[in-house]
Design a protein around this motif. Structure first.
Motif, PDB file in Angstrom:
ATOM      1  N   LYS A 144       0.833  -1.204   0.000  1.00 60.09           N
ATOM      2  CA  LYS A 144       0.000   0.000   0.000  1.00 60.09           C
ATOM      3  C   LYS A 144       0.869   1.255   0.000  1.00 60.09           C
ATOM      4  O   LYS A 144       0.593   2.209  -0.731  1.00 60.09           O
ATOM      5  CB  LYS A 144      -0.935   0.002   1.203  1.00 60.09           C
ATOM      6  N   VAL A 145       1.922   1.246   0.831  1.00 55.12           N
ATOM      7  CA  VAL A 145       2.810   2.409   0.879  1.00 55.12           C
ATOM      8  C   VAL A 145       3.519   2.564  -0.464  1.00 55.12           C
ATOM      9  O   VAL A 145       3.664   3.671  -0.986  1.00 55.12           O
ATOM     10  CB  VAL A 145       3.822   2.284   2.044  1.00 55.12           C
ATOM     11  N   GLY A 146       3.972   1.445  -1.030  1.00 55.33           N
ATOM     12  CA  GLY A 146       4.654   1.498  -2.315  1.00 55.33           C
ATOM     13  C   GLY A 146       3.770   2.034  -3.416  1.00 55.33           C
ATOM     14  O   GLY A 146       4.184   2.887  -4.209  1.00 55.33           O
ATOM     15  N   SER A 147       2.513   1.559  -3.472  1.00 50.92           N
ATOM     16  CA  SER A 147       1.614   2.048  -4.524  1.00 50.92           C
ATOM     17  C   SER A 147       1.248   3.506  -4.288  1.00 50.92           C
ATOM     18  O   SER A 147       1.137   4.287  -5.232  1.00 50.92           O
ATOM     19  CB  SER A 147       0.357   1.182  -4.617  1.00 50.92           C
ATOM     20  N   ALA A 148       1.072   3.891  -3.018  1.00 48.08           N
ATOM     21  CA  ALA A 148       0.776   5.292  -2.720  1.00 48.08           C
ATOM     22  C   ALA A 148       1.952   6.172  -3.125  1.00 48.08           C
ATOM     23  O   ALA A 148       1.762   7.250  -3.716  1.00 48.08           O
ATOM     24  CB  ALA A 148       0.462   5.466  -1.239  1.00 48.08           C
ATOM     25  N   TYR A 149       3.146   5.718  -2.872  1.00 51.92           N
ATOM     26  CA  TYR A 149       4.347   6.478  -3.231  1.00 51.92           C
ATOM     27  C   TYR A 149       4.426   6.635  -4.751  1.00 51.92           C
ATOM     28  O   TYR A 149       4.696   7.720  -5.259  1.00 51.92           O
ATOM     29  CB  TYR A 149       5.600   5.769  -2.690  1.00 51.92           C
ATOM     30  N   GLU A 150       4.208   5.553  -5.450  1.00 53.11           N
ATOM     31  CA  GLU A 150       4.260   5.611  -6.912  1.00 53.11           C
ATOM     32  C   GLU A 150       3.193   6.551  -7.466  1.00 53.11           C
ATOM     33  O   GLU A 150       3.446   7.323  -8.392  1.00 53.11           O
ATOM     34  CB  GLU A 150       4.103   4.206  -7.517  1.00 53.11           C
ATOM     35  N   VAL A 152       1.797   9.127  -5.877  1.00 60.28           N
ATOM     36  CA  VAL A 152       2.157  10.508  -5.554  1.00 60.28           C
ATOM     37  C   VAL A 152       3.279  10.967  -6.482  1.00 60.28           C
ATOM     38  O   VAL A 152       3.274  12.081  -6.988  1.00 60.28           O
ATOM     39  CB  VAL A 152       2.563  10.631  -4.068  1.00 60.28           C
ATOM     40  N   LYS A 153       4.235  10.087  -6.712  1.00 60.51           N
ATOM     41  CA  LYS A 153       5.354  10.425  -7.575  1.00 60.51           C
ATOM     42  C   LYS A 153       4.850  10.748  -8.985  1.00 60.51           C
ATOM     43  O   LYS A 153       5.286  11.723  -9.607  1.00 60.51           O
ATOM     44  CB  LYS A 153       6.326   9.242  -7.601  1.00 60.51           C
ATOM     45  N   THR A 154       3.921   9.937  -9.438  1.00 62.74           N
ATOM     46  CA  THR A 154       3.354  10.172 -10.768  1.00 62.74           C
ATOM     47  C   THR A 154       2.604  11.494 -10.799  1.00 62.74           C
ATOM     48  O   THR A 154       2.739  12.269 -11.746  1.00 62.74           O
ATOM     49  CB  THR A 154       2.396   9.012 -11.142  1.00 62.74           C
ATOM     50  N   ARG A 155       1.830  11.736  -9.757  1.00 56.43           N
ATOM     51  CA  ARG A 155       1.036  12.976  -9.708  1.00 56.43           C
ATOM     52  C   ARG A 155       1.948  14.206  -9.624  1.00 56.43           C
ATOM     53  O   ARG A 155       1.655  15.225 -10.240  1.00 56.43           O
ATOM     54  CB  ARG A 155       0.096  12.980  -8.506  1.00 56.43           C
ATOM     55  N   VAL A 156       3.012  14.092  -8.840  1.00 56.63           N
ATOM     56  CA  VAL A 156       3.911  15.229  -8.712  1.00 56.63           C
ATOM     57  C   VAL A 156       4.582  15.508 -10.053  1.00 56.63           C
ATOM     58  O   VAL A 156       4.734  16.651 -10.460  1.00 56.63           O
ATOM     59  CB  VAL A 156       4.957  14.986  -7.597  1.00 56.63           C
ATOM     60  N   SER A 157       4.998  14.457 -10.727  1.00 54.77           N
ATOM     61  CA  SER A 157       5.653  14.682 -12.015  1.00 54.77           C
ATOM     62  C   SER A 157       4.670  15.274 -13.027  1.00 54.77           C
ATOM     63  O   SER A 157       5.055  16.074 -13.866  1.00 54.77           O
ATOM     64  CB  SER A 157       6.259  13.386 -12.542  1.00 54.77           C
ATOM     65  N   THR A 158       3.404  14.893 -12.919  1.00 57.87           N
ATOM     66  CA  THR A 158       2.420  15.492 -13.825  1.00 57.87           C
ATOM     67  C   THR A 158       2.050  16.899 -13.395  1.00 57.87           C
ATOM     68  O   THR A 158       1.614  17.709 -14.203  1.00 57.87           O
ATOM     69  CB  THR A 158       1.134  14.637 -13.910  1.00 57.87           C
ATOM     70  N   SER A 159       2.239  17.184 -12.067  1.00 58.28           N
ATOM     71  CA  SER A 159       1.916  18.539 -11.595  1.00 58.28           C
ATOM     72  C   SER A 159       2.872  19.552 -12.195  1.00 58.28           C
ATOM     73  O   SER A 159       2.556  20.727 -12.321  1.00 58.28           O
ATOM     74  CB  SER A 159       1.947  18.611 -10.076  1.00 58.28           C
ATOM     75  N   ARG A 160       4.022  19.085 -12.564  1.00 55.74           N
ATOM     76  CA  ARG A 160       4.965  19.990 -13.205  1.00 55.74           C
ATOM     77  C   ARG A 160       4.420  20.443 -14.569  1.00 55.74           C
ATOM     78  O   ARG A 160       4.752  21.498 -15.054  1.00 55.74           O
ATOM     79  CB  ARG A 160       6.324  19.309 -13.378  1.00 55.74           C
ATOM     80  N   ASP A 169      -2.131  18.494  -2.719  1.00 55.67           N
ATOM     81  CA  ASP A 169      -3.249  18.167  -3.607  1.00 55.67           C
ATOM     82  C   ASP A 169      -3.036  16.783  -4.216  1.00 55.67           C
ATOM     83  O   ASP A 169      -3.976  15.986  -4.315  1.00 55.67           O
ATOM     84  CB  ASP A 169      -3.391  19.206  -4.734  1.00 55.67           C
ATOM     85  N   ALA A 170      -1.812  16.497  -4.624  1.00 55.22           N
ATOM     86  CA  ALA A 170      -1.508  15.195  -5.206  1.00 55.22           C
ATOM     87  C   ALA A 170      -1.706  14.098  -4.167  1.00 55.22           C
ATOM     88  O   ALA A 170      -2.241  13.030  -4.467  1.00 55.22           O
ATOM     89  CB  ALA A 170      -0.080  15.167  -5.732  1.00 55.22           C
ATOM     90  N   LEU A 171      -1.310  14.344  -2.937  1.00 50.99           N
ATOM     91  CA  LEU A 171      -1.470  13.359  -1.872  1.00 50.99           C
ATOM     92  C   LEU A 171      -2.946  13.121  -1.593  1.00 50.99           C
ATOM     93  O   LEU A 171      -3.379  11.965  -1.485  1.00 50.99           O
ATOM     94  CB  LEU A 171      -0.749  13.849  -0.598  1.00 50.99           C
ATOM     95  N   ASN A 172      -3.724  14.189  -1.505  1.00 50.49           N
ATOM     96  CA  ASN A 172      -5.160  14.050  -1.254  1.00 50.49           C
ATOM     97  C   ASN A 172      -5.831  13.311  -2.401  1.00 50.49           C
ATOM     98  O   ASN A 172      -6.698  12.469  -2.198  1.00 50.49           O
ATOM     99  CB  ASN A 172      -5.819  15.423  -1.056  1.00 50.49           C
ATOM    100  N   GLU A 173      -5.456  13.625  -3.607  1.00 55.06           N
ATOM    101  CA  GLU A 173      -6.050  12.957  -4.758  1.00 55.06           C
ATOM    102  C   GLU A 173      -5.684  11.477  -4.763  1.00 55.06           C
ATOM    103  O   GLU A 173      -6.511  10.623  -5.066  1.00 55.06           O
ATOM    104  CB  GLU A 173      -5.588  13.626  -6.053  1.00 55.06           C
ATOM    105  N   ASN A 174      -4.445  11.154  -4.384  1.00 52.93           N
ATOM    106  CA  ASN A 174      -4.003   9.760  -4.332  1.00 52.93           C
ATOM    107  C   ASN A 174      -4.778   8.995  -3.258  1.00 52.93           C
ATOM    108  O   ASN A 174      -5.196   7.873  -3.482  1.00 52.93           O
ATOM    109  CB  ASN A 174      -2.501   9.687  -4.061  1.00 52.93           C
TER     110      ASN A 174
END
Length: 189
Positions: A144-150, A152-160, A169-174
């Motif tokens: 669960k932590v691994g998938s949440a991390y992935e 968030v990482k994906t969302r952050v990279s797309t937030s750019r 926002d990315a964490l809440n959306e995840n």
């Protein structure tokens, strides 16, 4: 005056001296007054000779001590060197003593036993941690932590690129997309 000297003879420093003093006092008391006076004169002369010998020996000792100091100075032997040599010899004597040897062996044995106990405790803790790591609940948390991390990482990279404005926002959306309400809630389940 005779009473004063007799009282000094009867004040011994130890039980053995008290027997000797009592014997001397008894022998002295058995003498006539003339013999007592003669005995005192002999003791006074002998005392004077002994004190003179003591003074002579002190003078000779002082002379020998000065001569030894001069020789040491000429040889370069300093007071500090003598002290360190004495200390080294003292430590060597202590280390060679049977009491020190026994104490050292007891301390060595105790430290080995203590190390053994701590080693077994460490092995036990490592084993328990390994068991916990390999348990199903820990694997579930890791996934669960691994998938949440992935995510968030994906969302952050797309937030750019502008789709999400911030990391919270990315964490809440995840959390809302993975069905998790909070990170601590997933651990307690």
């Amino acid at each position: 005056m005779e009473d004063h000297n007799t009282s000094k003879l009867s004040e011994p420093a130890s039980p053995v001296a008290s027997v000797a003093s009592a014997d001397i006092a008894a022998e002295f008391a058995a003498l006539t007054a003339e013999e007592q006076e003669k005995q005192r004169a002999e003791w006074s002369q002998e005392l004077a000779r002994v004190e003179e010998e003591i003074n002579t020996l002190r003078t000779v000792l002082a002379s020998k001590t000065r001569h030894a100091s001069d020789l040491k100075r000429k040889l370069g032997i300093t007071m500090w060197k003598e002290i360190t040599d004495d200390m080294s010899q003292g430590l060597k004597n202590v280390k060679e003593s049977s009491v020190f040897q026994r104490t050292e062996s007891v301390l060595k044995s105790t430290s080995e036993k203590t190390a053994s106990v701590f080693g077994s405790i460490t092995i036990g803790i490592t084993s328990k941690l390994s068991q916990m790591k390999n348990s199903d609940s820990m694997r579930s948390i890791e996934e669960k932590v691994g998938s949440a991390y992935e995510n968030v990482k994906t969302r952050v990279s797309t937030s750019r690129s502008g789709s999400i404005n911030s990391f919270p926002d990315a964490l809440n959306e995840n959390n809302s997309s993975s069905g998790l309400n909070s990170p601590t809630e997933s651990i307690t389940k």
